[in-house]
Scaffold this motif. Structure first.
Motif, PDB file in Angstrom:
ATOM      1  N   THR A 187      -9.755   3.446   2.891  1.00 17.52           N
ATOM      2  CA  THR A 187      -9.247   3.819   1.569  1.00 17.52           C
ATOM      3  C   THR A 187      -9.068   2.591   0.692  1.00 17.52           C
ATOM      4  OG1 THR A 187      -8.113   5.776   2.434  1.00 17.52           O
ATOM      5  CG2 THR A 187      -7.328   4.893   0.333  1.00 17.52           C
TER       6      THR A 187
ATOM      7  N   ASP B 285      -6.630   3.890   6.491  1.00 10.32           N
ATOM      8  CA  ASP B 285      -6.040   3.170   5.356  1.00 10.32           C
ATOM      9  C   ASP B 285      -6.920   2.002   4.929  1.00 10.32           C
ATOM     10  OD1 ASP B 285      -3.854   4.804   5.048  1.00 10.32           O
ATOM     11  OD2 ASP B 285      -2.555   3.638   6.359  1.00 10.32           O
TER      12      ASP B 285
ATOM     13  N   ILE C  95      -2.555  -2.082  10.122  1.00 14.14           N
ATOM     14  CA  ILE C  95      -3.223  -1.105   9.263  1.00 14.14           C
ATOM     15  C   ILE C  95      -4.185  -0.315  10.130  1.00 14.14           C
ATOM     16  CG2 ILE C  95      -5.101  -2.693   8.626  1.00 14.14           C
ATOM     17  CD1 ILE C  95      -5.082  -1.435   5.826  1.00 14.14           C
TER      18      ILE C  95
ATOM     19  N   ASP D 205       0.858  -1.177   0.000  1.00 14.97           N
ATOM     20  CA  ASP D 205       0.000   0.000   0.000  1.00 14.97           C
ATOM     21  C   ASP D 205       0.900   1.235   0.000  1.00 14.97           C
ATOM     22  OD1 ASP D 205       0.990   0.217   2.596  1.00 14.97           O
ATOM     23  OD2 ASP D 205      -0.842  -0.533   3.522  1.00 14.97           O
ATOM     24  N   SER D 206       0.309   2.408   0.091  1.00 10.84           N
ATOM     25  CA  SER D 206       1.099   3.641  -0.017  1.00 10.84           C
ATOM     26  C   SER D 206       2.119   3.765   1.110  1.00 10.84           C
ATOM     27  CB  SER D 206       0.171   4.856  -0.007  1.00 10.84           C
ATOM     28  OG  SER D 206      -0.637   4.878   1.159  1.00 10.84           O
TER      29      SER D 206
END
Length: 230
Positions: A119, A116, A112, A38-39
């Motif tokens: 998203t 997030d 997490i 993920d980012s």
């Protein structure tokens, strides 16, 4: 791209994902998200790579863009990697920094937060949210779309019908409760990729996200952006 660069990138990805990664058959335009990054994990990999190369992040901030594909990551590594034989051996301070980086990378790899997760769900990422509490607690209130797998009931038979392709996100009440940890551990032991939701259902609701069930709450009106994206 040189073999050395690709091997080094594979090392960073394996460290972040906590599993072996074979990049040889993947084209350069492969999205990092398809590998499970993920980012936050992508930024973590980028920062670790640059720190290992001795790069001053402030000096190069204007010219650095967060990579989105393998090719992007290869290009960054190729740009900054130096001959390892020419780099001095690490001092006690560098080893301490390395230990810190490893610690925080593991946190990002295995945890997490609710923002997030929301998203990722909105983006349609391939993940499954798992409620590790009792079925009664699940029926009363749970994260929308979550499946109920009480941690006490987890066995090879109960997991047999689940695909190991998605990322699984385990949660529980989050208040003095370790059902999500037990769920994540059992899933990981069975070969699933897992993250644990920080704060569980409690923080999910505190962040203003809706729930489902007989005691469900609609989207909270007093939701406050935590500012983490800033």
């Amino acid at each position: 791209m040189t073999v050395a660069v690709k091997e080094k990138v594979a090392e960073y990805l394996e460290m972040a994902l906590g599993k072996p990664v074979d990049l040889s058959p993947l084209p350069d335009d492969t999205a990092l998200s398809t590998l499970g990054l993920d980012s936050l994990l992508t930024i973590s990999v980028l920062v670790t790579l640059l720190e290992d190369c001795g790069v001053d992040l402030g000096e190069h901030a204007d010219s650095l863009v967060t990579p989105s594909t393998l090719g992007d990551l290869y290009a960054v590594a190729d740009r900054f990697m130096e001959d390892e034989d020419s780099t001095p051996s690490g001092s006690d301070v560098s080893r301490e920094q390395r230990s810190q980086v490893d610690f925080y990378q593991e946190k990002l790899a295995y945890e997490i937060d609710s923002a997030d997760l929301q998203t990722a769900l909105d983006d349609g990422q391939d993940l499954v949210v798992v409620d590790g509490r009792s079925s009664e607690s699940y029926d009363r209130e749970h994260i929308p779309g979550a499946i109920s797998i009480p941690h006490r009931s987890i066995s090879q038979d109960s997991l047999a019908s689940l695909s190991k392709t998605p990322l699984y996100v385990a949660y529980c009440d989050g208040i003095g409760c370790n059902a999500s940890t037990k769920t994540a551990l059992k899933l990981a032991t069975s070969g699933f990729r897992v993250k644990e939701l920080i704060g569980g259902l409690d923080w999910w609701k505190r962040d203003g996200h809706a729930t489902e069930g007989t005691a469900a709450q609609s989207e909270a009106h007093d939701h406050v952006d935590c500012g983490c994206a800033g």
